[in-house]
Scaffold this motif. Structure first.
Motif, PDB file in Angstrom:
ATOM      1  N   ARG A   1       0.993  -1.133  -0.007  1.00  0.00           N
ATOM      2  CA  ARG A   1       0.083  -0.083  -0.099  1.00  0.00           C
ATOM      3  C   ARG A   1       1.068   1.377   0.004  1.00  0.00           C
ATOM      4  NH1 ARG A   1      -5.885  -0.219   2.383  1.00  0.00           N
ATOM      5  NH2 ARG A   1      -6.467  -2.215   1.861  1.00  0.00           N
ATOM      6  N   ASP A   2       2.013   1.141   0.499  1.00  0.00           N
ATOM      7  CA  ASP A   2       2.966   2.232   0.556  1.00  0.00           C
ATOM      8  C   ASP A   2       3.560   2.793  -0.785  1.00  0.00           C
ATOM      9  OD1 ASP A   2       2.343   2.283   3.308  1.00  0.00           O
ATOM     10  OD2 ASP A   2       4.135   1.244   4.024  1.00  0.00           O
ATOM     11  N   MET A   3       3.802   1.594  -1.713  1.00  0.00           N
ATOM     12  CA  MET A   3       4.083   1.669  -2.999  1.00  0.00           C
ATOM     13  C   MET A   3       3.407   2.952  -3.663  1.00  0.00           C
ATOM     14  SD  MET A   3       4.628  -2.014  -4.127  1.00  0.00           S
ATOM     15  CE  MET A   3       5.050  -1.772  -6.067  1.00  0.00           C
ATOM     16  N   GLN A   4       2.121   3.003  -3.181  1.00  0.00           N
ATOM     17  CA  GLN A   4       1.268   4.118  -3.844  1.00  0.00           C
ATOM     18  C   GLN A   4       0.766   5.047  -2.804  1.00  0.00           C
ATOM     19  OE1 GLN A   4      -1.802   2.106  -5.968  1.00  0.00           O
ATOM     20  NE2 GLN A   4      -0.148   0.938  -7.161  1.00  0.00           N
ATOM     21  N   ASP A   5       1.411   6.101  -2.876  1.00  0.00           N
ATOM     22  CA  ASP A   5       1.048   7.369  -2.104  1.00  0.00           C
ATOM     23  C   ASP A   5      -0.419   7.636  -2.361  1.00  0.00           C
ATOM     24  OD1 ASP A   5       3.171   7.511  -0.404  1.00  0.00           O
ATOM     25  OD2 ASP A   5       4.294   8.171  -2.412  1.00  0.00           O
ATOM     26  N   THR A   6      -1.474   7.589  -1.539  1.00  0.00           N
ATOM     27  CA  THR A   6      -2.831   7.732  -1.828  1.00  0.00           C
ATOM     28  C   THR A   6      -3.469   8.919  -1.269  1.00  0.00           C
ATOM     29  OG1 THR A   6      -2.813   5.171  -1.552  1.00  0.00           O
ATOM     30  CG2 THR A   6      -5.013   6.295  -1.836  1.00  0.00           C
TER      31      THR A   6
END
Ligand code: DAH
Length: 337
Positions: free
Chosen positions: A151-156
């Motif tokens: 989930r941290d691979m993609q700053d949401t």
């Protein structure tokens, strides 16, 4: 009075002959036949004439009035005709018209349409998803549970509703499986959002084009064949590709697909950082958990998925060196396409 009328007619007609424009025509109309015009004044004296003279002079006066009116009408239409003639003469019909400013397609849209055409010719449907996406479709259904480091691979961008601005077009994968089942061939072009610090190669908004093909016995060979077809469509020639392993929770195995550098033909240049290869897209075989989330039996079906960075491809194709230009709305930039 007879003489007076005849002289007046002669004088008026002589003056009328000299008329050059509408203004002069109006002046003479007022001078002779206007409310206080010369002819009108004579006509007013008719009532003082002797009874036996009235019919004769009255007839003559009327003739003069009609003659002057007709002459003025003639002159007026003559002037209008001349004016038209001079307009025609003054207009060079062979001159090119004034150019009309029209809009044009955004470079992103141009490439998107090109890719859509290639995929449609291969039998893929084109689907679009919502920009505001549920956590489920953006993460959970793609084998990225809440505590997963990916989930941290993609700053949401999180919304207060608990939904997200979709971080990738992969979010459409399970939606499409649920709706269309298998076999399935679809692409999902779309806008993606990441909470990023912006620079020349990062923006908070960018475009991806996701592809998904599911059937019985789909393998990496199918993926590569489709990718080669895609590159031929985009660059108009056969392009060499290579795969490197890559990790993404929703595919197993996962790859990074590179293409032979189109600038130097693989010899090595500054664009490919002397490697001869350009990173094109991440891809892989759809993870069994994702197939299950889409209601498909992983024992029966397999598939491939890829996530093409549409914005990256646009930048590569047009040699755009700052990603921020694409969303800037700057007409000096946009007018070049
Ligand atoms: N969704 C991934 C991202 O935005 C890219 C991606 C990787 C898509 C692998 C895929 C895939 O379909 O198989 O980072």
């Amino acid at each position: 009075m007879d003489k007076e009328l005849k002289q007046l007619k002669k004088r008026a007609l002589e003056e009328f002959e000299k008329i050059k424009n509408n203004k002069e025509l109006e002046e003479l109309r007022v001078k002779y036949v206007g409310r206080n015009g010369e002819l009108t004044k004579v006509l007013k004296q008719l009532k003082d004439l002797a009874v036996e003279e009235k019919p004769k002079i009255g007839k003559l006066a009327n003739e003069v009035k009609v003659a002057l009116a007709e002459k003025l009408d003639d002159l007026s239409s003559q002037l209008t005709k001349n004016a038209r003639g001079s307009i025609v003469q003054a207009t060079d019909l062979t001159l090119p018209g004034a150019s009309v400013k029209t809009g044009s397609l955004h470079p992103n849209t141009i490439i998107q349409y090109e890719l859509e055409d290639v995929f449609k010719s291969l039998g893929f449907q084109v689907l679009e998803g919502p920009d505001i996406e549920s956590e489920y479709y953006n993460f959970e259904a793609l084998n990225i549970p809440a505590d997963h480091p990916a989930r941290d691979m993609q700053d949401t961008f999180w919304l207060t509703s608990g939904e997200v601005l979709k971080t990738h077009t992969s979010a459409m994968q399970v939606r499409a499986m649920e709706k269309y089942g298998a076999p399935l061939k679809a692409i999902f072009p779309g806008r993606c959002f990441r909470y990023e610090a912006t620079d020349a190669s990062h923006d908070t908004t960018f475009y991806q084009l996701e592809g998904l093909m599911i059937d019985q016995d789909i393998s990496i060979a199918n993926l590569i064949a489709v990718m080669k077809e895609l590159m031929k469509g985009v660059f108009g020639k056969e392009v060499k590709v290579r795969q490197r392993p890559g990790y993404f929770p929703f595919v197993e195995p996962g790859f990074e697909l590179d293409i032979n550098c189109l600038i130097c033909g693989g010899k090595g240049c500054s664009v490919c950082k002397q490697t001869g290869w350009l990173e094109l897209l991440p891809c892989g075989l759809v993870h069994p958990n994702v197939l299950k989330a889409g209601g498909l039996d992983p024992a029966k079906y397999s598939g491939f998925a890829f996530g093409l960075g549409l914005t990256r491809l646009v930048m590569m194709k047009y040699g755009i060196d700052d990603i921020r230009l694409l969303q800037s709305g700057d007409l000096r930039f946009l007018k070049q396409f």
